[in-house]
Motif scaffolding. Structure first.
Motif, PDB file in Angstrom:
ATOM      1  N   GLY A 174      -3.862  -4.911  -0.037  1.00 32.03           N
ATOM      2  CA  GLY A 174      -2.436  -4.906   0.266  1.00 32.03           C
ATOM      3  C   GLY A 174      -2.123  -5.585   1.587  1.00 32.03           C
ATOM      4  N   SER A 197      -6.059   4.839  -6.308  1.00 33.13           N
ATOM      5  CA  SER A 197      -6.158   4.916  -4.848  1.00 33.13           C
ATOM      6  C   SER A 197      -5.206   5.958  -4.273  1.00 33.13           C
ATOM      7  CB  SER A 197      -5.863   3.547  -4.217  1.00 33.13           C
ATOM      8  OG  SER A 197      -4.500   3.197  -4.362  1.00 33.13           O
ATOM      9  N   ASP A 218       0.815  -1.218   0.000  1.00 32.17           N
ATOM     10  CA  ASP A 218       0.000   0.000   0.000  1.00 32.17           C
ATOM     11  C   ASP A 218       0.845   1.263   0.000  1.00 32.17           C
ATOM     12  OD1 ASP A 218      -2.434  -1.316  -0.048  1.00 32.17           O
ATOM     13  OD2 ASP A 218      -2.516  -1.525   2.127  1.00 32.17           O
ATOM     14  N   PHE A 268      -4.165   0.846  -8.125  1.00 28.14           N
ATOM     15  CA  PHE A 268      -3.313   1.435  -7.096  1.00 28.14           C
ATOM     16  C   PHE A 268      -3.101   2.917  -7.354  1.00 28.14           C
ATOM     17  CE2 PHE A 268       0.988   2.822  -5.921  1.00 28.14           C
ATOM     18  CZ  PHE A 268       0.891   2.728  -4.540  1.00 28.14           C
ATOM     19  N   ARG A 284      -8.572   3.594   3.861  1.00 24.30           N
ATOM     20  CA  ARG A 284      -8.052   2.296   4.260  1.00 24.30           C
ATOM     21  C   ARG A 284      -8.999   1.648   5.258  1.00 24.30           C
ATOM     22  NH1 ARG A 284      -1.537   3.320   5.119  1.00 24.30           N
ATOM     23  NH2 ARG A 284      -1.074   3.920   2.974  1.00 24.30           N
TER      24      ARG A 284
END
Length: 510
Positions: free
Chosen positions: A434, A230, A107, A227, A268
């Motif tokens: 992750g 994000s 992450d 990713f 998260r």
């Protein structure tokens, strides 16, 4: 409004666990999937799975090296039963540490950079083993290559699943296992032929090659669009998807779907959200599969393969048997890769567990009932130091251990090997992917470490048949777990899979 938009994706039934009915609408139509150009996607996958090649190479490194080190003239490098056990098992301890660190790296750095990061400990580890002057350097080299394997185990499947589209995700999801098998097979071949003219240290030198090629190729590959989104890098994510799908395709449609999914999971995962079935159910399934996969005994068999064949006195030389098993494993994973997107994940898992069950049961019963003079057990039960024992087969019935092991590896490679990794990357929710993928690797390799560490001790105390009969019982449990808990994800986008866990049945048990 949000719930009604998702309801067509799933159907609730009272009698069984129905994942995605065939009537469910697909967010990516067939015309779009058929228009995609996959050459660059395949290149990106190849660059990543070179890390799995190195992982497979390092995992079975002890198989040809342990017999050589048992007879090493230098006391500083000579292995006994205790040190051989550690040499075989400490790799998995390093892999668990790698998986633990990947919970953060995946992450923070991203999937691609995490894979690239693994090249450093891998290269150092191989260098230590190549120049080892004592057992301590050998064990440290094994730990570092294991750490790199743990990082790649958690990062590569996630990277591949996030850059692939549903039309080829099953096939590409099997590539990490194919490359790991290929790495093991190359190790067996080099161990046989290099061993004739070169020192065993050259096996470690050869392990450096795929690591260096991987790091160079990945420099030119894109990061995962999911990713990047994000991280708020929308333009870079769009460029990444454009590179992977082709400029003349309607990739903007897929981009908007991915962006919508990421927007809903921008934060998260928190401790409070762990109680949400959408979060904990897929994590429990993924962790359970990794736990059962290792309990089936595959790591023990691969690490101590040549020693097991010496003990059971199969009709061919152990090094030839190991290479033959490697070929069967490679062929079986290739079959899984081709059929995964057609037959589906669950049917292959059922077949896989069934074949492993029969194979382990056959191996255990053979060792238990065959006379010591024919199965090579003699009075000494230990696998280590078997190089000095007479191992001349007296009957063609000694082919049974070879065939049983080949079918065990075939069954594993057709289902519980590649599909476990693929499903892990498919079903885990994006916001926890992750961390949860790292957790899966930690559980997997801690289990593998425990088994490989105690395998030789159990054999020494109770005989070789005991662990194989235990593995057979676990394989029966794998069949039950597949039927009750594992979802069918064939042909579904990652967004559809997440939608199912949000709105599907509350229980994965009947």
């Amino acid at each position: 409004m949000e719930r009604s938009a998702r309801e067509p994706l799933v159907r609730k039934t009272s009698s069984s666990y129905r994942t995605f009915p065939e009537s469910a609408g697909k967010r990516l139509d067939k015309e779009y999937l058929q228009s995609l150009h996959n050459k660059r996607l395949y290149l990106a996958v190849f660059a990543a799975v070179l890390g799995n090649f190195s992982f497979g190479f390092a995992l079975v490194y002890p198989s040809p090296v342990i017999p050589a080190l048992e007879a090493h003239p230098s006391p500083a490098l000579r292995l006994d039963q205790h040190t051989a056990s550690w040499f075989g098992s400490v790799f998995t301890l390093g892999a668990a540490a790698g998986g633990l660190s990947t919970m953060l790296l995946n992450d923070r750095l991203g999937r691609k950079l995490s894979i690239m990061f693994s090249a450093l400990p891998s290269a150092v580890g191989y260098a230590l083993m190549a120049g080892a002057q004592g057992i301590g350097m050998l064990l440290l080299g094994r730990v570092l290559t294991g750490y790199a394997g743990g990082v790649t185990s958690a990062s590569i499947p996630v990277y591949i699943s996030e850059i692939s589209h549903p039309g080829v995700r099953g096939m590409l999801g099997a590539c990490p296992q194919i490359m790991a098998v290929l790495g093991s097979l190359v190790l067996y071949a080099l161990g046989k032929y290099l061993g004739l003219v070169l020192d065993w240290r050259w096996l470690a030198v050869a392990g450096e090659v795929p690591v260096l090629v991987m790091i160079v190729l990945l420099c030119f590959m894109p990061n995962s669009p999911r990713f990047l989104l994000s991280q708020g890098k929308d333009d870079e994510a769009l460029g990444s998807l454009c590179w992977l799908r082709g400029r003349d395709t309607d990739y903007a449609q897929e981009y908007e779907q991915i962006k919508d999914s990421v927007r809903k999971q921008s934060r998260r995962v928190s401790c409070a959200e762990i109680k949400d079935p959408f979060i904990y159910k897929p994590i429990l399934i993924a962790v359970g599969m990794r736990f059962l996969q290792q309990l089936s005994g595959v790591t023990c068999v691969l690490v101590y393969l040549q020693s097991i064949f010496k003990k059971t006195s199969v009709i061919l030389k152990p090094e030839y048997d190991a290479a033959l098993v490697g070929l069967v494993r490679l062929f079986s994973v290739a079959i899984a890769a081709v059929s995964m997107d057609k037959a589906g994940r669950k049917i292959l898992l059922f077949v896989s567990a069934g074949v492993m069950l029969v194979s382990n049961l056959t191996m255990g019963l053979y060792i238990h009932f065959m006379p010591a003079s024919q199965n090579g057990t003699i009075a000494n039960k230990t696998l280590v130091s078997s190089a000095n024992l007479p191992a001349e087969p007296t009957n063609y019935i000694t082919l049974i251990p070879l065939l049983a092991t080949m079918f065990f590896i075939m069954g594993y490679a057709m289902g519980w090997g590649p599909i476990t990794w693929l499903l892990m990357s498919e079903i885990l929710p994006l916001k926890a992917r992750g961390v949860a993928s790292g957790l899966c690797v930690v559980v997997s390799w801690l289990t593998a470490f425990t088994l490989t560490q105690f395998f030789l001790r159990v054999v020494d105390a109770f005989g070789l048949e005991v662990p194989f009969l235990f593995f057979a019982v676990i394989c029966a449990g794998n069949i039950l777990f597949t039927g009750c808990c594992v979802p069918e994800t064939k042909g579904r986008s990652l967004e559809q899979i997440e939608a199912f866990f949000r709105t599907g049945r509350r229980s994965f048990m009947r």
